[in-house]
Design a protein around this motif. Structure first.
Motif, PDB file in Angstrom:
ATOM      1  N   ASN A 173       1.315   6.606  -7.070  1.00 29.33           N
ATOM      2  CA  ASN A 173       0.255   7.537  -7.472  1.00 29.33           C
ATOM      3  C   ASN A 173       0.698   8.989  -7.321  1.00 29.33           C
ATOM      4  N   ASP A 174       1.425   9.286  -6.236  1.00 28.23           N
ATOM      5  CA  ASP A 174       1.905  10.663  -6.034  1.00 28.23           C
ATOM      6  C   ASP A 174       2.858  11.078  -7.150  1.00 28.23           C
ATOM      7  N   LEU A 175       3.747  10.184  -7.536  1.00 25.05           N
ATOM      8  CA  LEU A 175       4.721  10.528  -8.573  1.00 25.05           C
ATOM      9  C   LEU A 175       4.064  10.623  -9.946  1.00 25.05           C
ATOM     10  N   ILE A 176       3.109   9.741 -10.217  1.00 24.08           N
ATOM     11  CA  ILE A 176       2.384   9.814 -11.493  1.00 24.08           C
ATOM     12  C   ILE A 176       1.596  11.118 -11.577  1.00 24.08           C
ATOM     13  N   ARG A 177       1.031  11.571 -10.452  1.00 21.03           N
ATOM     14  CA  ARG A 177       0.309  12.859 -10.445  1.00 21.03           C
ATOM     15  C   ARG A 177       1.257  14.004 -10.787  1.00 21.03           C
ATOM     16  N   LEU A 178       2.446  14.003 -10.187  1.00 23.15           N
ATOM     17  CA  LEU A 178       3.425  15.054 -10.478  1.00 23.15           C
ATOM     18  C   LEU A 178       3.921  14.959 -11.922  1.00 23.15           C
ATOM     19  N   HIS A 179       4.015  13.761 -12.436  1.00 19.13           N
ATOM     20  CA  HIS A 179       4.383  13.556 -13.835  1.00 19.13           C
ATOM     21  C   HIS A 179       3.364  14.214 -14.752  1.00 19.13           C
ATOM     22  N   GLY A 180       2.067  14.033 -14.435  1.00 19.79           N
ATOM     23  CA  GLY A 180       1.016  14.665 -15.240  1.00 19.79           C
ATOM     24  C   GLY A 180       1.052  16.181 -15.142  1.00 19.79           C
ATOM     25  N   LEU A 181       1.312  16.709 -13.942  1.00 13.02           N
ATOM     26  CA  LEU A 181       1.390  18.164 -13.771  1.00 13.02           C
ATOM     27  C   LEU A 181       2.577  18.746 -14.537  1.00 13.02           C
ATOM     28  N   MET A 182       3.694  18.039 -14.563  1.00  8.14           N
ATOM     29  CA  MET A 182       4.867  18.516 -15.286  1.00  8.14           C
ATOM     30  C   MET A 182       4.603  18.594 -16.780  1.00  8.14           C
ATOM     31  N   GLN A 219      11.562   8.693  -1.166  1.00  9.21           N
ATOM     32  CA  GLN A 219      10.771   7.773  -0.339  1.00  9.21           C
ATOM     33  C   GLN A 219      10.346   6.538  -1.140  1.00  9.21           C
ATOM     34  N   ARG A 220      10.041   6.748  -2.409  1.00 12.90           N
ATOM     35  CA  ARG A 220       9.622   5.631  -3.260  1.00 12.90           C
ATOM     36  C   ARG A 220      10.774   4.660  -3.482  1.00 12.90           C
ATOM     37  N   GLU A 221      11.992   5.160  -3.638  1.00  8.16           N
ATOM     38  CA  GLU A 221      13.152   4.289  -3.802  1.00  8.16           C
ATOM     39  C   GLU A 221      13.300   3.373  -2.589  1.00  8.16           C
ATOM     40  N   ALA A 222      13.185   3.942  -1.392  1.00  6.32           N
ATOM     41  CA  ALA A 222      13.313   3.152  -0.160  1.00  6.32           C
ATOM     42  C   ALA A 222      12.176   2.140  -0.044  1.00  6.32           C
ATOM     43  N   ALA A 223      10.960   2.555  -0.393  1.00  4.93           N
ATOM     44  CA  ALA A 223       9.810   1.658  -0.290  1.00  4.93           C
ATOM     45  C   ALA A 223       9.924   0.503  -1.282  1.00  4.93           C
ATOM     46  N   LEU A 224      10.378   0.793  -2.490  1.00  3.35           N
ATOM     47  CA  LEU A 224      10.533  -0.264  -3.493  1.00  3.35           C
ATOM     48  C   LEU A 224      11.632  -1.234  -3.092  1.00  3.35           C
ATOM     49  N   ALA A 225      12.747  -0.721  -2.587  1.00  5.54           N
ATOM     50  CA  ALA A 225      13.840  -1.595  -2.148  1.00  5.54           C
ATOM     51  C   ALA A 225      13.377  -2.512  -1.020  1.00  5.54           C
ATOM     52  N   GLU A 254       5.671  -8.949  -5.913  1.00  4.59           N
ATOM     53  CA  GLU A 254       4.863  -7.723  -5.858  1.00  4.59           C
ATOM     54  C   GLU A 254       5.663  -6.523  -6.366  1.00  4.59           C
ATOM     55  N   ALA A 255       6.942  -6.481  -6.013  1.00  7.10           N
ATOM     56  CA  ALA A 255       7.795  -5.376  -6.472  1.00  7.10           C
ATOM     57  C   ALA A 255       7.884  -5.345  -7.989  1.00  7.10           C
ATOM     58  N   LEU A 256       7.978  -6.509  -8.599  1.00  6.19           N
ATOM     59  CA  LEU A 256       8.023  -6.574 -10.065  1.00  6.19           C
ATOM     60  C   LEU A 256       6.736  -6.025 -10.683  1.00  6.19           C
ATOM     61  N   GLN A 257       5.612  -6.290 -10.026  1.00  7.79           N
ATOM     62  CA  GLN A 257       4.334  -5.814 -10.544  1.00  7.79           C
ATOM     63  C   GLN A 257       4.164  -4.304 -10.395  1.00  7.79           C
ATOM     64  N   LEU A 258       4.676  -3.756  -9.300  1.00 10.87           N
ATOM     65  CA  LEU A 258       4.442  -2.340  -9.000  1.00 10.87           C
ATOM     66  C   LEU A 258       5.523  -1.411  -9.555  1.00 10.87           C
ATOM     67  N   ALA A 259       6.626  -1.946 -10.028  1.00 15.54           N
ATOM     68  CA  ALA A 259       7.663  -1.101 -10.624  1.00 15.54           C
ATOM     69  C   ALA A 259       7.149  -0.485 -11.920  1.00 15.54           C
ATOM     70  N   PHE A 260       7.664   0.690 -12.241  1.00 13.80           N
ATOM     71  CA  PHE A 260       7.222   1.396 -13.440  1.00 13.80           C
ATOM     72  C   PHE A 260       7.769   0.750 -14.706  1.00 13.80           C
ATOM     73  N   ALA A 278       0.830  -1.209   0.000  1.00 18.00           N
ATOM     74  CA  ALA A 278       0.000   0.000   0.000  1.00 18.00           C
ATOM     75  C   ALA A 278       0.859   1.251   0.000  1.00 18.00           C
ATOM     76  N   ARG A 279       1.954   1.228   0.743  1.00 16.26           N
ATOM     77  CA  ARG A 279       2.868   2.373   0.786  1.00 16.26           C
ATOM     78  C   ARG A 279       3.439   2.671  -0.584  1.00 16.26           C
ATOM     79  N   LEU A 280       3.881   1.622  -1.288  1.00 15.55           N
ATOM     80  CA  LEU A 280       4.455   1.831  -2.618  1.00 15.55           C
ATOM     81  C   LEU A 280       3.391   2.285  -3.603  1.00 15.55           C
ATOM     82  N   ARG A 281       2.191   1.741  -3.507  1.00  8.77           N
ATOM     83  CA  ARG A 281       1.114   2.179  -4.396  1.00  8.77           C
ATOM     84  C   ARG A 281       0.839   3.676  -4.224  1.00  8.77           C
ATOM     85  N   THR A 282       0.813   4.123  -2.979  1.00 14.35           N
ATOM     86  CA  THR A 282       0.549   5.537  -2.706  1.00 14.35           C
ATOM     87  C   THR A 282       1.635   6.421  -3.313  1.00 14.35           C
ATOM     88  N   LEU A 283       2.887   6.037  -3.133  1.00 10.64           N
ATOM     89  CA  LEU A 283       3.993   6.819  -3.682  1.00 10.64           C
ATOM     90  C   LEU A 283       4.005   6.773  -5.205  1.00 10.64           C
TER      91      LEU A 283
END
Length: 226
Positions: free
Chosen positions: A39-48, A69-75, A84-90, A32-37
């Motif tokens: 989503n946050d990064l994808i939102r900033l990607h869209g704003l950029m 924070q996302r790097e630490a959560a993914l690691a 799960e990490a393979l599924q949630l990685a970009f 859940a933590r990685l999913r949230t991060l």
């Protein structure tokens, strides 16, 4: 005595039941933590994408802590649940876009690909030698990666040349598939056979060893006949 037993048994059983539930909850929270991060990064990607040039520095400043924070959560998830990490990685395409938009933190984004190198397989003993864990590292041209296999780990030994495909982040690799390219003739760091140990007795100016601690005592401790 009956009263004591009637309380002890339920508490023990409850503890045994709760352990797997706590482990599952921890794993779910990591996902859940990685999913949230994500989503946050994808939102900033869209704003950029839609931002004027004058707005981009501010968005990059917002993205920096999210990426860290996302790097630490993914690691952490790679170590706990590599599948799960393979599924949630970009995807490779999204990672390329993010690296272009946020170049100051591009090195903190994961890498997808196949990594080649020599294997280091070791066994780490726990406290009092009552437990152990197996650690497999891959020495690549880019650095050393701790391998975490999503499926069954292959039977590798030290100095095997391995090709491992997956997602790498912060020195860890979630391995989706792997193959031994060249098998080592001998396992030079095998846990079997003769093992050499060096023990150094040191006296510090502020603290000396007890009088009964000498070379013979330490030798007995290390060899199990103290």
């Amino acid at each position: 005595m009956k009263t004591k037993s009637s309380w002890t048994l339920p508490v023990t059983c409850l503890s045994l039941l709760l352990v797997p539930q706590l482990v599952a909850a921890q794993g779910a929270s990591s996902v859940a933590r990685l999913r949230t991060l994500n989503n946050d990064l994808i939102r900033l990607h869209g704003l950029m994408r839609a931002a004027a040039q004058s707005q981009q520095p501010g968005l990059r400043a917002q993205a920096s802590p999210v990426i860290q924070q996302r790097e630490a959560a993914l690691a952490a998830l790679i170590a706990e649940q590599p599948a799960e990490a393979l599924q949630l990685a970009f995807s490779t395409e999204l990672l390329a876009e993010l690296a272009g938009m946020f170049p100051q933190d591009a090195r903190r984004l994961e890498s997808r690909g196949t990594f080649h190198g020599g294997v280091e397989a070791i066994i780490e003993d726990g406290v009092n030698f009552t437990s152990h864990r197996e650690v497999t590292r891959l020495h690549t041209a880019q650095g050393v990666l701790n391998l975490h296999f999503a499926g069954t780990a292959p039977g590798v030994k030290c100095n095997d040349m391995l090709a491992a495909s997956g997602v790498a982040a912060a020195g860890r690799l979630a391995v989706a598939r792997s193959s031994v390219q060249t098998a080592a003739a001998t396992a030079t760091c095998s846990p079997l056979g003769e093992q050499r140990i060096a023990v150094i007795l040191v006296n510090f100016p502020s603290a000396s060893l007890p009088a009964n601690v000498d070379a013979d005592l330490v030798k007995g401790i290390m060899l199990g006949d103290a």
